[in-house]
Design a protein around this motif. Structure first.
Motif, PDB file in Angstrom:
ATOM      1  N   ARG A 172       0.819  -1.214   0.000  1.00 12.19           N
ATOM      2  CA  ARG A 172       0.000   0.000   0.000  1.00 12.19           C
ATOM      3  C   ARG A 172       0.857   1.270   0.000  1.00 12.19           C
TER       4      ARG A 172
ATOM      5  N   SER B 297      -3.248   9.096  -0.297  1.00 11.06           N
ATOM      6  CA  SER B 297      -3.634   8.136   0.732  1.00 11.06           C
ATOM      7  C   SER B 297      -5.094   8.332   1.129  1.00 11.06           C
TER       8      SER B 297
ATOM      9  N   ASP C 114      -8.025   5.543   0.625  1.00 11.34           N
ATOM     10  CA  ASP C 114      -8.888   5.158   1.744  1.00 11.34           C
ATOM     11  C   ASP C 114     -10.360   5.344   1.389  1.00 11.34           C
TER      12      ASP C 114
ATOM     13  N   SER D  90     -13.302   2.532   0.998  1.00 13.99           N
ATOM     14  CA  SER D  90     -14.459   2.695   1.875  1.00 13.99           C
ATOM     15  C   SER D  90     -15.748   2.615   1.061  1.00 13.99           C
TER      16      SER D  90
END
Length: 96
Positions: free
Chosen positions: A8, A27, A31, A35
């Motif tokens: 990652r 980042s 994320d 999500s």
């Protein structure tokens, strides 16, 4: 099997370098992407990014199975899983 891998942190750094954005911004986007992907698939919505990938929730019926250690018959409960499919652009990239 691939002899290289990208974790990652390395992925975020590579996208940041490619896009000219900060690693913190990338980042946050990564994320948010995962999500939304997990929430959508969890709700049963198919997520499709044409040419790249598709992810959808699948359903497995209850079935009979066997305990591999004892050979005893067991009932495997019904469950949900996830199916990921590579799109044409991703498949072409894999071919080299």
């Amino acid at each position: 099997m691939a002899d290289k891998s990208l974790n990652r942190t390395e992925f975020v750094a590579a996208v940041a370098a490619e896009s000219g954005q900060s690693q913190a911004a990338v980042s946050g986007v990564v994320d948010a992407f995962f999500s939304v992907l997990s929430k959508s698939v969890g709700e049963g919505t198919k997520v499709s990014i044409p040419g790249w990938m598709a992810a959808e929730r699948t359903f497995r019926e209850a079935r009979a199975g066997r305990n591999p250690q004892t050979g005893e018959a067991i009932e495997i409960k019904a469950s949900h899983g996830v199916k990921l499919s590579a799109g044409s652009k991703l498949k072409a990239a894999a071919k080299g």
